[in-house]
Design a protein around this motif. Structure first.
Motif, PDB file in Angstrom:
ATOM      1  N   LEU A 186       0.844  -1.184   0.000  1.00 20.97           N
ATOM      2  CA  LEU A 186       0.000   0.000   0.000  1.00 20.97           C
ATOM      3  C   LEU A 186       0.883   1.240   0.000  1.00 20.97           C
ATOM      4  CD1 LEU A 186      -2.818   1.357   0.297  1.00 20.97           C
ATOM      5  CD2 LEU A 186      -2.495   1.190   2.777  1.00 20.97           C
ATOM      6  N   ILE A 187       0.668   2.140  -0.960  1.00 16.01           N
ATOM      7  CA  ILE A 187       1.461   3.367  -1.062  1.00 16.01           C
ATOM      8  C   ILE A 187       0.658   4.580  -0.602  1.00 16.01           C
ATOM      9  CG2 ILE A 187       2.747   4.890  -2.612  1.00 16.01           C
ATOM     10  CD1 ILE A 187       4.034   2.159  -2.101  1.00 16.01           C
ATOM     11  N   ASN A 188      -0.541   4.757  -1.138  1.00 13.77           N
ATOM     12  CA  ASN A 188      -1.366   5.916  -0.796  1.00 13.77           C
ATOM     13  C   ASN A 188      -2.802   5.498  -0.523  1.00 13.77           C
ATOM     14  OD1 ASN A 188       0.633   7.917  -1.091  1.00 13.77           O
ATOM     15  ND2 ASN A 188       0.241   8.135  -3.282  1.00 13.77           N
ATOM     16  N   THR A 189      -3.457   6.244   0.343  1.00 13.42           N
ATOM     17  CA  THR A 189      -4.892   6.094   0.584  1.00 13.42           C
ATOM     18  C   THR A 189      -5.554   7.446   0.373  1.00 13.42           C
ATOM     19  OG1 THR A 189      -4.578   4.324   2.214  1.00 13.42           O
ATOM     20  CG2 THR A 189      -6.667   5.510   2.281  1.00 13.42           C
ATOM     21  N   MET A 190      -6.630   7.466  -0.398  1.00  9.15           N
ATOM     22  CA  MET A 190      -7.372   8.708  -0.617  1.00  9.15           C
ATOM     23  C   MET A 190      -8.791   8.576  -0.067  1.00  9.15           C
ATOM     24  SD  MET A 190      -8.018  10.994  -4.070  1.00  9.15           S
ATOM     25  CE  MET A 190      -9.349   9.998  -4.757  1.00  9.15           C
ATOM     26  N   ASN A 191      -9.202   9.563   0.727  1.00 10.87           N
ATOM     27  CA  ASN A 191     -10.558   9.633   1.257  1.00 10.87           C
ATOM     28  C   ASN A 191     -11.235  10.903   0.760  1.00 10.87           C
ATOM     29  OD1 ASN A 191     -10.431   7.268   3.029  1.00 10.87           O
ATOM     30  ND2 ASN A 191      -8.944   8.467   4.200  1.00 10.87           N
ATOM     31  N   SER A 192     -12.547  10.824   0.555  1.00  5.65           N
ATOM     32  CA  SER A 192     -13.321  11.957   0.051  1.00  5.65           C
ATOM     33  C   SER A 192     -14.355  12.374   1.091  1.00  5.65           C
ATOM     34  CB  SER A 192     -14.025  11.592  -1.256  1.00  5.65           C
ATOM     35  OG  SER A 192     -13.091  11.085  -2.192  1.00  5.65           O
ATOM     36  N   TYR A 193     -14.512  13.690   1.277  1.00  3.30           N
ATOM     37  CA  TYR A 193     -15.392  14.218   2.310  1.00  3.30           C
ATOM     38  C   TYR A 193     -16.205  15.400   1.770  1.00  3.30           C
ATOM     39  CZ  TYR A 193     -11.953  11.826   5.332  1.00  3.30           C
ATOM     40  OH  TYR A 193     -11.119  10.914   5.906  1.00  3.30           O
ATOM     41  N   ASP A 194     -17.007  15.971   2.666  1.00  2.00           N
ATOM     42  CA  ASP A 194     -17.742  17.224   2.423  1.00  2.00           C
ATOM     43  C   ASP A 194     -18.549  17.153   1.124  1.00  2.00           C
ATOM     44  OD1 ASP A 194     -16.413  17.972   4.702  1.00  2.00           O
ATOM     45  OD2 ASP A 194     -15.023  19.343   3.702  1.00  2.00           O
ATOM     46  N   ILE A 195     -19.501  16.233   1.090  1.00  2.00           N
ATOM     47  CA  ILE A 195     -20.355  16.051  -0.085  1.00  2.00           C
ATOM     48  C   ILE A 195     -21.349  17.208  -0.165  1.00  2.00           C
ATOM     49  CG2 ILE A 195     -22.096  14.556  -1.132  1.00  2.00           C
ATOM     50  CD1 ILE A 195     -20.634  12.204   0.297  1.00  2.00           C
ATOM     51  N   LYS A 196     -21.346  17.908  -1.306  1.00  2.00           N
ATOM     52  CA  LYS A 196     -22.172  19.102  -1.481  1.00  2.00           C
ATOM     53  C   LYS A 196     -22.724  19.164  -2.903  1.00  2.00           C
ATOM     54  CE  LYS A 196     -19.172  21.912   1.530  1.00  2.00           C
ATOM     55  NZ  LYS A 196     -18.311  23.133   1.559  1.00  2.00           N
ATOM     56  N   MET A 197     -23.737  19.997  -3.077  1.00  4.60           N
ATOM     57  CA  MET A 197     -24.203  20.334  -4.413  1.00  4.60           C
ATOM     58  C   MET A 197     -23.263  21.371  -5.009  1.00  4.60           C
ATOM     59  SD  MET A 197     -26.406  19.938  -6.876  1.00  4.60           S
ATOM     60  CE  MET A 197     -27.883  19.162  -6.189  1.00  4.60           C
ATOM     61  N   MET A 198     -22.606  21.006  -6.100  1.00  2.00           N
ATOM     62  CA  MET A 198     -21.708  21.923  -6.801  1.00  2.00           C
ATOM     63  C   MET A 198     -22.202  22.030  -8.236  1.00  2.00           C
ATOM     64  SD  MET A 198     -19.471  22.915  -4.536  1.00  2.00           S
ATOM     65  CE  MET A 198     -17.919  23.471  -5.250  1.00  2.00           C
ATOM     66  N   HIS A 199     -22.639  23.213  -8.608  1.00  4.64           N
ATOM     67  CA  HIS A 199     -23.258  23.481  -9.900  1.00  4.64           C
ATOM     68  C   HIS A 199     -24.520  22.636 -10.046  1.00  4.64           C
ATOM     69  CE1 HIS A 199     -23.030  23.774 -14.568  1.00  4.64           C
ATOM     70  NE2 HIS A 199     -23.904  24.610 -14.048  1.00  4.64           N
ATOM     71  N   ASP A 200     -24.467  21.512 -10.783  1.00  7.58           N
ATOM     72  CA  ASP A 200     -25.691  20.762 -11.052  1.00  7.58           C
ATOM     73  C   ASP A 200     -25.672  19.342 -10.502  1.00  7.58           C
ATOM     74  OD1 ASP A 200     -23.804  19.651 -12.703  1.00  7.58           O
ATOM     75  OD2 ASP A 200     -24.976  19.827 -14.557  1.00  7.58           O
ATOM     76  N   ARG A 201     -24.717  19.042  -9.564  1.00  8.31           N
ATOM     77  CA  ARG A 201     -24.626  17.669  -9.075  1.00  8.31           C
ATOM     78  C   ARG A 201     -24.011  17.617  -7.678  1.00  8.31           C
ATOM     79  NH1 ARG A 201     -21.246  15.749 -13.953  1.00  8.31           N
ATOM     80  NH2 ARG A 201     -22.600  17.353 -14.824  1.00  8.31           N
ATOM     81  N   ILE A 202     -24.265  16.508  -6.999  1.00  9.86           N
ATOM     82  CA  ILE A 202     -23.683  16.270  -5.680  1.00  9.86           C
ATOM     83  C   ILE A 202     -22.350  15.554  -5.861  1.00  9.86           C
ATOM     84  CG2 ILE A 202     -23.945  14.999  -3.520  1.00  9.86           C
ATOM     85  CD1 ILE A 202     -26.956  15.406  -3.754  1.00  9.86           C
ATOM     86  N   ILE A 203     -21.283  16.120  -5.272  1.00  6.52           N
ATOM     87  CA  ILE A 203     -19.953  15.512  -5.365  1.00  6.52           C
ATOM     88  C   ILE A 203     -19.206  15.733  -4.055  1.00  6.52           C
ATOM     89  CG2 ILE A 203     -19.750  15.819  -7.874  1.00  6.52           C
ATOM     90  CD1 ILE A 203     -17.874  18.227  -7.239  1.00  6.52           C
ATOM     91  N   PRO A 204     -18.189  14.911  -3.765  1.00 12.57           N
ATOM     92  CA  PRO A 204     -17.276  15.250  -2.671  1.00 12.57           C
ATOM     93  C   PRO A 204     -16.502  16.501  -3.050  1.00 12.57           C
ATOM     94  CG  PRO A 204     -16.999  12.960  -3.372  1.00 12.57           C
ATOM     95  CD  PRO A 204     -17.826  13.640  -4.421  1.00 12.57           C
ATOM     96  N   THR A 205     -16.215  17.353  -2.067  1.00 10.53           N
ATOM     97  CA  THR A 205     -15.492  18.593  -2.364  1.00 10.53           C
ATOM     98  C   THR A 205     -14.155  18.686  -1.642  1.00 10.53           C
ATOM     99  OG1 THR A 205     -16.665  19.788  -0.609  1.00 10.53           O
ATOM    100  CG2 THR A 205     -17.624  19.847  -2.823  1.00 10.53           C
ATOM    101  N   ARG A 206     -13.835  17.684  -0.827  1.00 18.22           N
ATOM    102  CA  ARG A 206     -12.523  17.655  -0.157  1.00 18.22           C
ATOM    103  C   ARG A 206     -11.939  16.255  -0.272  1.00 18.22           C
ATOM    104  NH1 ARG A 206     -10.746  16.774   5.303  1.00 18.22           N
ATOM    105  NH2 ARG A 206     -12.930  16.665   5.992  1.00 18.22           N
ATOM    106  N   PHE A 207     -10.708  16.185  -0.792  1.00 19.39           N
ATOM    107  CA  PHE A 207     -10.028  14.917  -1.010  1.00 19.39           C
ATOM    108  C   PHE A 207      -8.724  14.920  -0.216  1.00 19.39           C
ATOM    109  CE2 PHE A 207     -12.669  15.973  -4.560  1.00 19.39           C
ATOM    110  CZ  PHE A 207     -13.306  14.793  -4.876  1.00 19.39           C
ATOM    111  N   GLU A 208      -8.479  13.839   0.489  1.00 15.22           N
ATOM    112  CA  GLU A 208      -7.323  13.738   1.367  1.00 15.22           C
ATOM    113  C   GLU A 208      -6.460  12.557   0.922  1.00 15.22           C
ATOM    114  OE1 GLU A 208      -7.422  14.190   6.021  1.00 15.22           O
ATOM    115  OE2 GLU A 208      -7.821  12.089   5.494  1.00 15.22           O
TER     116      GLU A 208
END
Length: 246
Positions: A186-208
């Motif tokens: 295992l080299i990297n782990t990415m987690n996604s947070y802060d799911i919001k409506m951005m423009h016309d869709r719901i997406i995560p807005t913070r990636f770690e």
């Protein structure tokens, strides 16, 4: 005859599961990208003894064209990365020079962060360059997710030996990813947070992005604004345009 029929149905089921996994990955990829995407983001680099922040603008069109402009800090302002199909360039305003990046650079750190050049510039395609298999289910922050194993195709120039992604079953959001090297580490782990409506869709807005073997180290990528599916002329993605972006 019965054995042959059984083998046929098993083989058909395997193909069906592979197609389903690929479709899930495709939907998740399209959810984040759209046909075109314009975004402003903040990137924060954390180290045990220090931290720093940079801001950038990104333009993307499909899987083949992308432009990244660094807008701050002052010492990096004006640095540009351009991707066209499998070719990547870097404009350095201090040197007034455009450099074509070799494929070997895709695995290197992007601007000193824990994201690779390939993570940001996306030379490889998570849809086209991998084989996909659903290997289980899980729950991440109260969202039911598919667990999908992605193995690079033999012809693809991929820096990872495998990637395991967890994609939300309802909104097709990639919430967790693990990246492994050729030795299976295992080299990297990415987690996604802060799911919001951005423009016309719901997406995560913070990636770690968190390196496995570097305690106290991580990089955050935060979307400030996103605009999807607004036309961008192909001529925008040129080495000449890199020199005049603002």
């Amino acid at each position: 005859m019965k054995v042959a029929v059984a083998i046929f149905f098993i083989f058909s089921s395997l193909i069906s599961f592979a197609q389903e996994a690929s479709e899930i990955v495709r939907k998740a990829d399209e959810k984040m990208r759209g046909s075109t995407m314009r975004t402003e983001m903040v990137i924060r680099v954390f180290r045990p003894a220090w931290s720093r922040e940079m801001q950038c603008k990104i333009w993307m069109k499909g899987n083949d064209q992308a432009m990244i402009l660094i807008t701050s800090p002052a010492k990096d302002k004006g640095i540009v990365f351009l991707k066209r199909k499998k070719e990547v360039w870097n404009w350095m305003p201090v040197l007034e020079r455009t450099i074509k990046l070799p494929p070997s650079m895709m695995s290197q750190s992007w601007m000193g962060t824990d994201f690779t050049n390939d993570d940001l510039i996306k030379e490889s395609s998570v849809v086209e360059d991998y084989n996909h298999t659903i290997i289980g289910d899980t729950v991440i922050r109260n969202r039911s997710c598919y667990i999908i194993l992605m193995i690079p195709k033999p012809t693809a120039a991929i820096i990872w030996s495998k990637v395991i992604v967890c994609i939300d079953k309802e909104d097709f959001l990639e919430l967790h990813s693990r990246f492994y090297d050729d030795d299976g580490r295992l080299i990297n782990t990415m987690n996604s947070y802060d799911i919001k409506m951005m423009h016309d869709r719901i997406i995560p807005t913070r990636f770690e992005m968190i390196p496995a073997d570097k305690k106290g180290q991580k990089t955050e990528m935060i979307y400030k604004s996103v605009l999807y599916n607004k036309p961008i002329d192909d001529g925008f993605f040129s080495t000449e345009k890199m020199k005049t972006l603002n």
